[in-house]
Enzyme design. Structure first.
Site, PDB file in Angstrom:
ATOM      1  N   TYR A  66       0.841  -1.197   0.000  1.00  0.00           N
ATOM      2  CA  TYR A  66       0.000   0.000   0.000  1.00  0.00           C
ATOM      3  C   TYR A  66       0.879   1.251   0.000  1.00  0.00           C
ATOM      4  CZ  TYR A  66      -3.537  -3.385   1.593  1.00  0.00           C
ATOM      5  OH  TYR A  66      -4.370  -4.476   1.724  1.00  0.00           O
ATOM      6  N   HIS A 134       0.110 -12.187   1.381  1.00  0.00           N
ATOM      7  CA  HIS A 134      -0.940 -11.407   0.725  1.00  0.00           C
ATOM      8  C   HIS A 134      -1.562 -12.149  -0.466  1.00  0.00           C
ATOM      9  CE1 HIS A 134      -1.985  -6.876  -0.060  1.00  0.00           C
ATOM     10  NE2 HIS A 134      -3.046  -7.637  -0.062  1.00  0.00           N
ATOM     11  N   SER A 213     -12.940  -5.746   1.927  1.00  0.00           N
ATOM     12  CA  SER A 213     -13.977  -5.185   1.050  1.00  0.00           C
ATOM     13  C   SER A 213     -15.373  -5.699   1.400  1.00  0.00           C
ATOM     14  CB  SER A 213     -13.664  -5.478  -0.419  1.00  0.00           C
ATOM     15  OG  SER A 213     -12.451  -4.888  -0.807  1.00  0.00           O
ATOM     16  N   PRO A 214     -15.760  -5.693   2.688  1.00  0.00           N
ATOM     17  CA  PRO A 214     -17.089  -6.189   3.053  1.00  0.00           C
ATOM     18  C   PRO A 214     -18.212  -5.280   2.563  1.00  0.00           C
ATOM     19  CG  PRO A 214     -16.056  -5.134   4.943  1.00  0.00           C
ATOM     20  CD  PRO A 214     -15.000  -5.212   3.866  1.00  0.00           C
ATOM     21  N   LEU A 215     -17.849  -4.082   2.110  1.00  0.00           N
ATOM     22  CA  LEU A 215     -18.832  -3.164   1.533  1.00  0.00           C
ATOM     23  C   LEU A 215     -18.723  -3.123   0.007  1.00  0.00           C
ATOM     24  CD1 LEU A 215     -18.556  -0.258   4.123  1.00  0.00           C
ATOM     25  CD2 LEU A 215     -20.497  -1.813   3.802  1.00  0.00           C
ATOM     26  N   GLY A 216     -18.094  -4.157  -0.570  1.00  0.00           N
ATOM     27  CA  GLY A 216     -17.968  -4.203  -2.018  1.00  0.00           C
ATOM     28  C   GLY A 216     -17.230  -3.002  -2.574  1.00  0.00           C
ATOM     29  N   GLY A 218     -17.272  -0.091  -1.473  1.00  0.00           N
ATOM     30  CA  GLY A 218     -18.159   1.061  -1.416  1.00  0.00           C
ATOM     31  C   GLY A 218     -19.452   0.914  -2.187  1.00  0.00           C
ATOM     32  N   PHE A 219     -19.521  -0.079  -3.088  1.00  0.00           N
ATOM     33  CA  PHE A 219     -20.721  -0.218  -3.908  1.00  0.00           C
ATOM     34  C   PHE A 219     -21.947  -0.510  -3.055  1.00  0.00           C
ATOM     35  CE2 PHE A 219     -23.309  -0.678  -7.447  1.00  0.00           C
ATOM     36  CZ  PHE A 219     -22.600  -0.578  -8.634  1.00  0.00           C
ATOM     37  N   ALA A 223     -23.532   4.242  -3.077  1.00  0.00           N
ATOM     38  CA  ALA A 223     -22.934   5.500  -3.536  1.00  0.00           C
ATOM     39  C   ALA A 223     -22.762   5.588  -5.048  1.00  0.00           C
ATOM     40  CB  ALA A 223     -21.571   5.700  -2.871  1.00  0.00           C
TER      41      ALA A 223
END
Length: 343
Positions: A66, A134, A213-216, A218-219, A223
């Site tokens: 990162y 990773h 990414s449990p919120l996809g 941000g999708f 939003a």
């Protein structure tokens, strides 16, 4: 329900694997504080770290890739100030060069030894609490890589080992070499590949599941009605198939049941999506510690309220078909993911 979601009480704790420390039932993904989602207000990001700890978040997740080490360096002062209160997780394996398009994967022991020393230096710490591989390079025997990681534990440089994006058989093979505390893989209402074999293996072995990414990305917050037009330059989601053109439009339509449930509970779409992930712990009989990423304190507070939301069996059934209807792969190139190696 809205009041209970914003009560300000600290989140509960769960064990990180059979022999790992207790950590908050929700962690914080710190990737976006240094790269991938456009410019970052560093002061606001530092405030978000402090707010997370205050809310009971104790698992903080970074990686050497990162910002090519910049994220570890950014987090070092925070980690140093709260070293005894947090569980510090970082990763190795994804190699970057001056070519911005290059992403290599290295699991060889020499590289692992080099990577851990570099991360320790950037993080300004003597020991990493949770050290992940990773990505898996199938060209390197898994036992060889995990054996090198186990040596880091014996040397006192690492406390616990983790893997990311491996299959169930790979997890079992690695665990036979050295106990694995956590498996980090993408898991959300939009992405359920991990359930094919890895979730069952993790439950069997007592390995904690750490969904990224449990919120996809941000999708699932609602939003992006048309993500291709909403995303700023420098946002890596512009290259993600699910955020592109017709895929983005059709995927946005899948959020209707999430929106319906959110309205019924006085919650946000994101809270419903996170509550679904959290409730998979009971469904699959294992510890589940999602690590939604955010740079904003307001979003952090919204996210940590999600474990207070309990979805009914009827609501879970309403959400069940979503993943099977999503358009587009998780990444433009899926070759480094566990999905590519499933039998």
């Amino acid at each position: 329900m809205a009041d209970s979601l914003t009560s300000g009480s600290k989140i509960a704790q769960v064990p990180l694997g059979n022999d790992g420390p207790l950590v908050g039932v929700q962690g914080l993904g710190c990737m976006g504080m240094s790269e991938f989602y456009g410019d970052t207000d560093q002061a606001a990001a530092r405030d978000t770290l402090e707010a997370a700890l205050e809310a009971g978040v104790t698992l903080f997740d970074t990686a050497d890739v990162y910002g090519r080490g910049a994220n570890e360096e950014f987090l070092a002062p925070f980690f140093g100030a709260h070293r005894d209160e947090i569980t510090l997780a970082t990763k190795f394996a994804i190699e970057r060069t001056d070519d911005p398009k290059y992403r290599g994967v290295r699991n060889d022991p020499a590289y692992i030894r080099q990577a851990v020393d570099a991360s320790l230096k950037r993080l300004k710490t003597e020991v990493i609490d949770l050290y992940y591989m990773h990505r898996r390079d199938p060209a390197v025997p898994l036992a060889e890589s995990v054996g090198a990681m186990a040596e880091l534990v014996r040397q006192g440089k690492v406390k616990h080992l983790g893997l990311s994006e491996v299959t169930g058989p790979e997890l079992r093979e690695a665990h036979a070499v050295h106990p694995i505390a956590a498996l980090q893989s993408e898991w959300s209402l939009f992405s359920r590949d991990v359930e094919r074999s890895a979730v069952g293996a993790a439950a069997e072995l007592g390995v904690a599941l750490v969904p990224y990414s449990p919120l996809g990305r941000g999708f699932l917050t609602g939003a992006f009605a048309d993500a291709g037009k909403e995303l700023s330059s420098g946002d890596f989601r512009q290259s993600m198939p699910r955020f592109t053109g017709d895929n983005a439009t059709s995927n946005a339509a899948l959020l209707e049941p999430v929106r319906k449930i959110a309205e019924a509970h006085g919650a946000t779409l994101g809270q419903v999506a996170l509550a679904w992930v959290q409730q998979q712990a009971a469904v699959h009989s294992l510890a589940v510690i999602p690590i939604p990423g955010t740079r904003r304190t307001s979003r952090l507070r919204e996210n940590v309220a999600a474990p207070g939301l309990t979805l009914t069996p009827d609501e879970l059934a309403l959400l069940e078909p979503i993943a099977s209807e999503v358009s587009g792969d998780r990444y433009p190139d899926m070759s480094a993911t566990s999905t590519a190696r499933e039998q």
